[in-house]
Design a protein around this motif. Structure first.
Motif, short mmCIF file in Angstrom:
data_model
loop_
_atom_site.label_atom_id
_atom_site.label_comp_id
_atom_site.label_asym_id
_atom_site.label_seq_id
_atom_site.Cartn_x
_atom_site.Cartn_y
_atom_site.Cartn_z
N PHE A 252 0.83 -1.20 0.00
CA PHE A 252 0.00 0.00 0.00
C PHE A 252 0.88 1.26 0.00
CE2 PHE A 252 -4.18 -1.74 2.04
CZ PHE A 252 -4.36 -2.54 0.92
N ALA A 253 0.33 2.32 -0.55
CA ALA A 253 1.00 3.62 -0.55
C ALA A 253 1.16 4.10 0.90
CB ALA A 253 0.20 4.62 -1.37
N PRO A 254 2.13 4.98 1.16
CA PRO A 254 2.40 5.45 2.53
C PRO A 254 1.15 5.96 3.25
CG PRO A 254 4.16 6.13 1.08
CD PRO A 254 3.12 5.51 0.20
N ILE B 64 -6.21 0.41 -5.79
CA ILE B 64 -6.56 1.76 -5.33
C ILE B 64 -5.63 2.18 -4.20
CG2 ILE B 64 -8.35 3.13 -4.17
CD1 ILE B 64 -10.44 1.42 -5.63
N TYR B 65 -5.41 1.26 -3.27
CA TYR B 65 -4.59 1.57 -2.10
C TYR B 65 -3.11 1.53 -2.43
CZ TYR B 65 -9.01 1.13 0.32
OH TYR B 65 -10.31 1.32 0.72
N ARG B 66 -2.74 0.73 -3.38
CA ARG B 66 -1.33 0.69 -3.80
C ARG B 66 -0.93 2.00 -4.49
NH1 ARG B 66 -1.84 -5.51 -5.95
NH2 ARG B 66 -1.17 -6.54 -4.02
N LYS B 67 -1.86 2.56 -5.24
CA LYS B 67 -1.58 3.80 -5.96
C LYS B 67 -1.79 5.03 -5.09
CE LYS B 67 -2.82 1.86 -10.47
NZ LYS B 67 -3.79 1.89 -11.60
N GLY B 68 -2.35 4.83 -3.91
CA GLY B 68 -2.58 5.97 -3.01
C GLY B 68 -3.75 6.82 -3.43
N GLU B 69 -4.66 6.28 -4.20
CA GLU B 69 -5.82 7.04 -4.65
C GLU B 69 -6.84 7.17 -3.53
OE1 GLU B 69 -7.16 4.79 -7.96
OE2 GLU B 69 -5.52 5.40 -9.29
N ASP B 70 -7.78 8.10 -3.70
CA ASP B 70 -8.86 8.23 -2.73
C ASP B 70 -9.80 7.04 -2.88
OD1 ASP B 70 -7.87 10.63 -1.83
OD2 ASP B 70 -9.10 11.83 -3.21
N ALA B 71 -10.04 6.36 -1.77
CA ALA B 71 -10.93 5.20 -1.81
C ALA B 71 -12.37 5.66 -1.70
CB ALA B 71 -10.60 4.26 -0.65
#
Length: 223
Positions: free
Chosen positions: A122-124, A205-212
């Motif tokens: 996951f992104a930071p 979604i979470y790997r790219k750090g996008e808004d869930a």
């Protein structure tokens, strides 16, 4: 008579008649049945005397349910084992083995949890969520006797972690458990593959750090 502890027989509708290589065999009159449940006793009997292992099919695998052995031998082996097990030295050895298993299990929990986090990647901004996710997957998959993919050593740890995550998401973030799946060869596998694709899309979604999205099933399952 040679030791035949590895002979497997199948039950029939008669209590002392069994199938061995397609033929009916009858248990000798002086033999008794020893149910499964004491691995130490089973091993000792198989190495000591002739015995038949009664098996049945359970969940596509052959499972032993007990042994038939000569009564006098069974009683003697049980007596010897009881004497050994009451020895303080044996109890100390047993406790040392138990502590070693606990330590090994604790170490595997830490190792597996880290492997899950590594797979999630996951992104930071979602790091805390990744650890919460890993805790949930680990709690489900790691217990001894759970029968999950996390307990097998036949595949690398990274693959175990990936499979455990996808399995957890299948049950927690989809309607898989309530789905009607036609009893057609390959249909269940096809459904699982489709749901795994959906789960991987969510993970991205979470790997790219996008808004869930607010209605994200993963967030709902975790929190």
């Amino acid at each position: 008579m040679k030791n035949s502890g590895d002979i497997q027989v199948w039950r029939t509708n008669r209590p002392r008649d069994f199938l061995l290589n397609g033929k009916v065999v009858t248990v000798p009159d002086d033999w008794i049945f020893v149910p499964s449940g004491d691995p130490g006793l089973t091993r000792r009997l198989k190495s000591t005397t002739e015995c038949w292992s009664v098996v049945h099919k359970r969940k596509n695998r052959i499972e032993a349910i007990g042994l038939w052995c000569r009564q006098g031998v069974v009683e003697k082996v049980k007596e010897d084992l009881e004497t050994e097990r009451n020895n303080p030295a044996y109890q100390r050895k047993l406790e040392a083995a138990r502590q070693a298993r606990i330590a090994k299990q604790d170490a595997y929990v830490v190792e597996f949890r880290q492997a899950v986090v590594d797979f999630l990647a996951f992104a930071p901004r979602y790091e805390e969520m990744a650890w919460d996710f890993a805790d949930s997957v680990t709690d489900h998959a790691i217990p001894v006797g759970s029968g999950t993919v996390a307990r097998t050593e036949r595949i690398p740890l990274a693959q175990r972690a990936e499979a455990a995550v996808i399995a957890w998401m299948r049950h927690q973030t989809t309607d898989y458990d309530n789905m009607y799946i036609a009893r057609i060869k390959g249909e269940r596998r096809s459904v699982r593959r489709e749901l795994a694709g959906i789960s991987r899309d969510i993970l991205e979604i979470y790997r790219k750090g996008e808004d869930a999205p607010e209605n994200c099933p993963l967030k709902a399952a975790l929190y």
